[in-house]
Write a protein that holds these residues in place. Structure first.
Motif: not given
Lengths: 74, 404
Positions: B212-213, B187, A61, B246
Motif C-alpha cells: 500500500t502507498d 509505503r 511489483r 495505491r
C-alpha cells in the motif's frame, strides 16, 4: 455428512499430531534438493539487481522472492 | 566410518549449504543405518532453517537501453556471529544518465546518482529465523528509508517453510530546480510465502505480497499530453496527476525441478493487479546446467505483459478531461521479452586463507519492450498516429562471490 460435533475429535487429533507429520521425503532423500543449483536465491546480489531493473520499468511489483522490502526508488 | 560421518554431520549443521549436500550424498540406499545415528542427533535435519551463508559479493552492473544508461557497483558482505546471528551490509550505486524518449520529448537529458545502503540482522532460534533490515536510498531529489521485519519457520518434518514479512517505508520527494515542491510517500508491504518440498526432485514456492502507498506517487518531472488546437504541433503538455493512494497484490508460483541428470529446471508465474487498474502477468522458464565440476551455466526466458492503468492515455482529448492523468509508459499497456544467459566458474583463491571457495560470474540479459499505446513522438507523424514505441536493453552483471 459430518457434524461439527463429530469433527471436533478429528480436529483435535490433527492438532495433536500436526507437529509430527511423517515427512514423505525423508532427510536422506534430499541430496538433490540441497544441491546449490536447486536454490531459488543462488545469487542474492544479482537477483536483487534483476528485480530492481524490472521494478523501474514495469508497473508490477512484489512477490519477487528473496528479501524484497521495496527500495522506494522510482 | 560411522564416527567420521557423524563428525561431518555436526559440521554440516553449522556450515550447512555446501556441506549438507556432500553429507547427503553419503546416503546411498545401502547406508540407511547411518541415518539412524544422525537422526538421534538433536536438531539434525537436511533442510532445517539455517542462517544465510557467510559470503561476500562484489558486482559491477550496467543497464543500457532506451536512451538510459545506468551502471555502478554493488557490494554485499555477510557474516555470522555466535552461530545464531548473521549480519549483512549492502552498498549499491546507480549512476544514471538519461535521455529516454519521454525526457527527450518534454525535458532535458540529465545525470544523477542513487546510493542505497542496507543493514540486516538475522537471528536463528530453533526452527525459526527472524530478520530485521534497514534500507536507505538517497538521490538528489528522492530520499527513501525502509524498515523490514520477517519471520520464517520450518514445519511438517521440515518439508514446509512458512515466512511472514512486513516493511514500512517513508520517502521524501523533492524536485530539482523547484525549492517550493516537497512531498512524501508512506509505503507498507505485507508478505506471505511458503516453500514446500513436493518430491525428492521438486520444490514449490508460493509468494503473496500486498503493498500500500499513500502520498505523492507520480514522477514530478513527467507530463501528460493533450490535444491543443492553439499549439503549433497540435498538442501540449501539463504535469501528470496520480491518485494519492495505491494498493497492489502479487501472487507468485515457482517450481524447481531436479532433472534425471545434474541440472535444474525452474519456472515462475506471477499475477499482479492494483487499484489503478493495472493487470500484469509474467512467466519465466530457466535451465541450470553444471559443467565439469567448476562451471554452471544458466539460460532463462521471461515474458511479461501488462494492461495499463485506468487513467493512462498517450493523448488526452483536451486539457484535464478527468481527475487523474498519466502518460508514464510504465503505466501503459505493453509486453516485454527477456533472454538471459549466465555463467559461473568456481575458484579456490589459495592466497586468501580464510576463503573456502569463490566464483567468478558473468550474466547478460537482453530485454525487448513493445508498447501498445505509448507513441514515439521523436519519429514524427500525424498527431495521435505516431508509431508505437519499442526499445531493447542490454543488462550486464559481472561479479565475484566468495564464501568464508
Amino acid at each position: 455428512m459430518l457434524t461439527n460435533h463429530r469433527l471436533l475429535p478429528l480436529v483435535l487429533l490433527l492438532a495433536l499430531t500436526g507437529c509430527a507429520i511423517e515427512p514423505w521425503v525423508q532427510p536422506y532423500e534430499r541430496a538433490r534438493l540441497a544441491d546449490p543449483i536447486m536454490s531459488f536465491e543462488r545469487d542474492p546480489v544479482a537477483n536483487g539487481f534483476r528485480h530492481h531493473v524490472y521494478q523501474t520499468r514495469e508497473a508490477a511489483r512484489g512477490a519477487e522472492g528473496g528479501g524484497g522490502g521495496g527500495c522506494g526508488c522510482n | 566410518m560411522a564416527q567420521k560421518v557423524v563428525e561431518e554431520a555436526v559440521v554440516a549443521v553449522t556450515e550447512p549449504a555446501v556441506l549438507i549436500h556432500r553429507i547427503a550424498l553419503l546416503f546411498s540406499p545401502g547406508r540407511h543405518w547411518l541415518l539412524l545415528i544422525l537422526a538421534s542427533l538433536p536438531a539434525f535435519s537436511l533442510f532445517a532453517t539455517v542462517l544465510p551463508e557467510d559470503r561476500a559479493d562484489v558486482m559491477y552492473h550496467r543497464y543500457d537501453g532506451g536512451g538510459v544508461e545506468v551502471d555502478g557497483p554493488s557490494i554485499l558482505v555477510r557474516k555470522s556471529v555466535m552461530d545464531t546471528v548473521s549480519l549483512s551490509a549492502n552498498y549499491y550505486v546507480d549512476s544514471i544518465s538519461s535521455a529516454s524518449v519521454d525526457v527527450v520529448s518534454t525535458a532535458s537529458p540529465y545525470t544523477e546518482e542513487r546510493t542505497e545502503t542496507s543493514l540486516s540482522m538475522d537471528y536463528l532460534h530453533n526452527k525459526t529465523l527472524m530478520s530485521l533490515a534497514l534500507t536507505k536510498s538517497d538521490e538528489s531529489d528522492y530520499l527513501s528509508e525502509t524498515g523490514s521485519f520477517s519471520i520464517s519457520h520450518d514445519m511438517f518434518g521440515d518439508l514446509t517453510t512458512v515466512s511472514l514479512g512486513y516493511s514500512v517505508g517513508n520517502d521524501d520527494i523533492s524536485r530539482n530546480g523547484d525549492a517550493d515542491f516537497g512531498d512524501q510517500v508512506k509505503r507498507q508491504n505485507y508478505r506471505l510465502s511458503l516453500s514446500q518440498i513436493l518430491t525428492k526432485n521438486t520444490i514449490l514456492g508460493v509468494g503473496w505480497e500486498t503493498i500500500t502507498d499513500e502520498g505523492f506517487l507520480n514522477n514530478p518531472y513527467r507530463s501528460y499530453r493533450y490535444l491543443d488546437p492553439l499549439a503549433g504541433n497540435g498538442y501540449s503538455y501539463l504535469p501528470e496527476v496520480y491518485p494519492r493512494t495505491r494498493t497492489s497484490n502479487a501472487l507468485a508460483l515457482r517450481l524447481k525441478y531436479y532433472l534425471p541428470y545434474r541440472a535444474a529446471l525452474s519456472s515462475e508465474y506471477r499475477y499482479f493487479n492494483d487499484t489503478w487498474g493495472v493487470d500484469a502477468n509474467n512467466f519465466e522458464l530457466a535451465y541450470t546446467h553444471p559443467f565439469k565440476e567448476k562451471w554452471i551455466f544458466d539460460i532463462r526466458y521471461r515474458y511479461y505483459t501488462q494492461d495499463g492503468a485506468d487513467f493512462y492515455s498517450d493523448l488526452f482529448t483536451r486539457r484535464a478531461p478527468q481527475t487523474y492523468l498519466a502518460r508514464d509508459k510504465e503505466l501503459s499497456s505493453f509486453q516485454s521479452h527477456t533472454l538471459g544467459l549466465a555463467m559461473s566458474y568456481e575458484i579456490k583463491p589459495g592466497f586468501l586463507q580464510f576463503v573456502d571457495r569463490g566464483t567468478l560470474n558473468l550474466a547478460y540479459d537482453y530485454i525487448h519492450f513493445d508498447y501498445d499505446d505509448f507513441r514515439d513522438l521523436t519519429r514524427g507523424g500525424v498527431v495521435g498516429e505516431e508509431p508505437f514505441y519499442s526499445f531493447s536493453a542490454n543488462v550486464i552483471k559481472a561479479y565475484v562471490s566468495i564464501w568464508y
